[in-house]
Design an enzyme around this catalytic site. Structure first.
Site, PDB file in Angstrom:
ATOM      1  N   ARG A  15       0.845  -1.193   0.000  1.00 53.42           N
ATOM      2  CA  ARG A  15       0.000   0.000   0.000  1.00 53.42           C
ATOM      3  C   ARG A  15       0.886   1.251   0.000  1.00 53.42           C
ATOM      4  O   ARG A  15       2.077   1.188   0.289  1.00 53.42           O
ATOM      5  CB  ARG A  15      -0.906   0.006   1.229  1.00 53.42           C
ATOM      6  CG  ARG A  15      -2.012  -1.031   1.199  1.00 53.42           C
ATOM      7  CD  ARG A  15      -2.783  -1.093   2.503  1.00 53.42           C
ATOM      8  NE  ARG A  15      -1.978  -1.644   3.589  1.00 53.42           N
ATOM      9  CZ  ARG A  15      -2.399  -1.770   4.850  1.00 53.42           C
ATOM     10  NH1 ARG A  15      -3.609  -1.336   5.181  1.00 53.42           N
ATOM     11  NH2 ARG A  15      -1.612  -2.300   5.766  1.00 53.42           N
ATOM     12  N   LYS A  74       1.703   2.318   7.300  1.00 47.76           N
ATOM     13  CA  LYS A  74       2.074   1.588   8.514  1.00 47.76           C
ATOM     14  C   LYS A  74       3.063   2.379   9.359  1.00 47.76           C
ATOM     15  O   LYS A  74       3.682   3.335   8.910  1.00 47.76           O
ATOM     16  CB  LYS A  74       2.659   0.223   8.151  1.00 47.76           C
ATOM     17  CG  LYS A  74       1.656  -0.723   7.522  1.00 47.76           C
ATOM     18  CD  LYS A  74       0.453  -0.967   8.414  1.00 47.76           C
ATOM     19  CE  LYS A  74       0.799  -1.742   9.671  1.00 47.76           C
ATOM     20  NZ  LYS A  74      -0.382  -1.967  10.545  1.00 47.76           N
ATOM     21  N   TYR A  93      -1.022   4.760  10.482  1.00 46.65           N
ATOM     22  CA  TYR A  93      -1.385   3.814  11.531  1.00 46.65           C
ATOM     23  C   TYR A  93      -0.186   3.646  12.470  1.00 46.65           C
ATOM     24  O   TYR A  93       0.952   3.529  12.016  1.00 46.65           O
ATOM     25  CB  TYR A  93      -1.746   2.448  10.945  1.00 46.65           C
ATOM     26  CG  TYR A  93      -3.083   2.399  10.242  1.00 46.65           C
ATOM     27  CD1 TYR A  93      -4.272   2.574  10.950  1.00 46.65           C
ATOM     28  CD2 TYR A  93      -3.164   2.163   8.880  1.00 46.65           C
ATOM     29  CE1 TYR A  93      -5.501   2.529  10.309  1.00 46.65           C
ATOM     30  CE2 TYR A  93      -4.393   2.111   8.236  1.00 46.65           C
ATOM     31  CZ  TYR A  93      -5.559   2.297   8.957  1.00 46.65           C
ATOM     32  OH  TYR A  93      -6.772   2.259   8.320  1.00 46.65           O
ATOM     33  N   HIS A  95      -0.712   2.049  16.208  1.00 42.74           N
ATOM     34  CA  HIS A  95      -0.960   0.918  17.110  1.00 42.74           C
ATOM     35  C   HIS A  95       0.094   0.853  18.219  1.00 42.74           C
ATOM     36  O   HIS A  95       0.761  -0.159  18.433  1.00 42.74           O
ATOM     37  CB  HIS A  95      -0.989  -0.394  16.324  1.00 42.74           C
ATOM     38  CG  HIS A  95      -2.091  -0.467  15.307  1.00 42.74           C
ATOM     39  ND1 HIS A  95      -3.425  -0.562  15.646  1.00 42.74           N
ATOM     40  CD2 HIS A  95      -2.060  -0.430  13.944  1.00 42.74           C
ATOM     41  CE1 HIS A  95      -4.164  -0.593  14.550  1.00 42.74           C
ATOM     42  NE2 HIS A  95      -3.352  -0.509  13.507  1.00 42.74           N
ATOM     43  N   GLU A 117      -5.835   5.087  13.519  1.00 40.44           N
ATOM     44  CA  GLU A 117      -6.771   4.206  14.228  1.00 40.44           C
ATOM     45  C   GLU A 117      -7.445   4.845  15.431  1.00 40.44           C
ATOM     46  O   GLU A 117      -8.404   4.297  15.966  1.00 40.44           O
ATOM     47  CB  GLU A 117      -6.074   2.899  14.654  1.00 40.44           C
ATOM     48  CG  GLU A 117      -5.101   3.022  15.820  1.00 40.44           C
ATOM     49  CD  GLU A 117      -3.702   3.426  15.395  1.00 40.44           C
ATOM     50  OE1 GLU A 117      -2.810   3.404  16.261  1.00 40.44           O
ATOM     51  OE2 GLU A 117      -3.497   3.753  14.201  1.00 40.44           O
ATOM     52  N   VAL A 266      -7.097 -11.039  13.813  1.00 39.52           N
ATOM     53  CA  VAL A 266      -7.010  -9.715  13.198  1.00 39.52           C
ATOM     54  C   VAL A 266      -6.555  -8.677  14.225  1.00 39.52           C
ATOM     55  O   VAL A 266      -6.029  -7.627  13.865  1.00 39.52           O
ATOM     56  CB  VAL A 266      -8.372  -9.324  12.587  1.00 39.52           C
ATOM     57  CG1 VAL A 266      -8.294  -7.982  11.874  1.00 39.52           C
ATOM     58  CG2 VAL A 266      -8.841 -10.400  11.604  1.00 39.52           C
ATOM     59  N   ASP A 269      -2.312  -6.753  15.570  1.00 38.84           N
ATOM     60  CA  ASP A 269      -1.598  -5.473  15.563  1.00 38.84           C
ATOM     61  C   ASP A 269      -1.817  -4.685  16.844  1.00 38.84           C
ATOM     62  O   ASP A 269      -1.128  -3.700  17.097  1.00 38.84           O
ATOM     63  CB  ASP A 269      -1.981  -4.626  14.333  1.00 38.84           C
ATOM     64  CG  ASP A 269      -3.470  -4.365  14.232  1.00 38.84           C
ATOM     65  OD1 ASP A 269      -4.221  -4.771  15.135  1.00 38.84           O
ATOM     66  OD2 ASP A 269      -3.890  -3.748  13.226  1.00 38.84           O
ATOM     67  N   ARG A 278       1.349 -14.796  17.745  1.00 33.60           N
ATOM     68  CA  ARG A 278       2.425 -13.826  17.659  1.00 33.60           C
ATOM     69  C   ARG A 278       2.433 -13.244  16.245  1.00 33.60           C
ATOM     70  O   ARG A 278       1.961 -13.893  15.296  1.00 33.60           O
ATOM     71  CB  ARG A 278       3.780 -14.450  17.987  1.00 33.60           C
ATOM     72  CG  ARG A 278       4.218 -15.581  17.070  1.00 33.60           C
ATOM     73  CD  ARG A 278       5.604 -16.096  17.446  1.00 33.60           C
ATOM     74  NE  ARG A 278       6.088 -17.122  16.523  1.00 33.60           N
ATOM     75  CZ  ARG A 278       5.918 -18.416  16.710  1.00 33.60           C
ATOM     76  NH1 ARG A 278       5.266 -18.854  17.780  1.00 33.60           N
ATOM     77  NH2 ARG A 278       6.392 -19.287  15.817  1.00 33.60           N
TER      78      ARG A 278
END
Length: 362
Positions: A15, A74, A93, A95, A117, A266, A269, A278
């Protein structure tokens, strides 16, 4: 404003932060967009398309990162930490609850980090997480069906079954966007589907969508313990915005699953909701533990970058425009965008991430 779009460095992450059409919108408003060469190739966008849209192609990641605003998909990886600059705006993103090293690095750099997010509307919807959640939910069943194949290490179960043979059993933990889209795909394949969620109102809503085609259960430990041993495919779809996902499936429950069953988490992350899970990668997506196939790729939508990049840009572009037009001041008049602020002025500011790292809060 000068805006940088570096090429993603996460394993097989194809992406890109801005599509050519998004670049056109920004350049038409007078902004300069610097795209690292080949950053969009994996999503089907050539350097020439970016040039045609008014963007500027730069040969190195450093030149893309050396801008006032950096737009990514990311989180920065260790090889990119050296590019972070004081008072630079980073929009991607993050996380952070699952990554202490990145959290500390962002704080030390002085960067202003805004996470897709955690951008949150007044009605609690997460507009920049939703498009990727839809894709991840649908992919979870697509991948689950693949890894149930015997050649992939699975039980050899066809989720839809055939006349005379019962269908596969899909258990979904969480009835949010990911869980709903996973159920939509699994029902379409003809599987037997259960969704477990702690929100009774959400379960009632899901009944209006699926009727009797999905078994809807209140999520508590006894229900989880009863459902998991019979699951051919277990999908973790738990979301606690900004925080680490709770462990709902301890190791001893995984050990009750039949050999060759598949787990797709899912929530990996955000740390994952299955104790034995993991993070993996698109290059090596699965491993077997307790006889069960585990899939823990944290950037699942990266598998369909042509679709995912455009879906993401449809949601992120209005916020990118606000940041480009107003800089950090955009946070003052856009309440949703301000909720996305995680790190600024060397401080960890998002309250949910603070709860996971209380020692990093002054």
């Amino acid at each position: 404003m000068e805006i940088g779009v570096p090429k993603e460095t996460k394993d097989r992450e194809y992406r890109v932060g801005l599509s050519p059409s998004s670049v056109r919108v920004l350049t038409e408003q007078g902004h300069s967009v610097f795209i690292e060469t080949h950053a969009g190739v994996g999503s089907g966008f050539s350097d020439q398309e970016y040039l045609h849209s008014g963007g500027k192609i730069v040969p190195t990641a450093k030149e893309a990162w050396s801008r006032e605003l950096v737009v990514k998909v990311k989180e920065p990886l260790p090889g990119e930490y050296g590019y972070l600059q004081k008072e630079q705006l980073l929009f991607t993103y993050l996380h952070l609850a699952a990554d202490r090293q990145l959290t500390e690095t962002l704080m030390e750099s002085g960067v202003c980090a805004i996470a897709y997010e955690t951008v949150e509307l007044p009605d609690r919807r997460l507009p920049l997480l939703t498009p990727m959640s839809i894709i991840a939910g649908r992919l979870s069943v697509q991948f689950g069906a693949r890894y149930l194949e015997r050649q992939q290490g699975g039980r050899g179960v066809l989720l839809g079954g055939v006349p005379g043979v019962k269908p596969g059993h899909v258990v979904i933990l969480g009835g949010g966007i990911v869980g709903t889209e996973a159920a939509r795909m699994a029902v379409g394949m003809g599987a037997r589907v259960q969704i477990l969620d702690i929100n009774v109102d959400r379960l009632a809503y899901l009944e209006t969508l699926f009727g009797s085609r999905v078994e809807l259960l209140y999520s508590e430990s006894l229900q989880i313990e009863a459902a998991i041993p019979d699951a051919d495919l277990l999908i973790g779809a738990v979301l606690v915005p900004g925080r680490r996902a709770p462990i709902l499936v301890p190791r001893h429950l995984v050990e009750t699953m039949r050999p060759g069953s598949v787990i797709i988490d899912v929530a990996v992350d955000q740390g994952g909701c299955v104790e034995t899970m993991r993070p993996t990668s698109h290059t090596n997506p699965t491993y077997i533990e307790a006889g069960v196939v585990h899939y823990g790729v944290p950037n699942m939508p990266g598998a369909v970058p042509w679709t995912a990049t455009q879906a993401l840009n449809n949601s992120t572009l209005p916020y990118v425009v606000k940041l480009a037009n107003n800089g950090v001041k955009a946070l003052a008049f856009d309440a949703a965008l301000s909720k996305g602020l995680n790190v600024k002025n060397y401080q960890l500011l998002h309250p949910d991430v603070q709860r996971d790292f209380p020692d990093l809060v002054p």
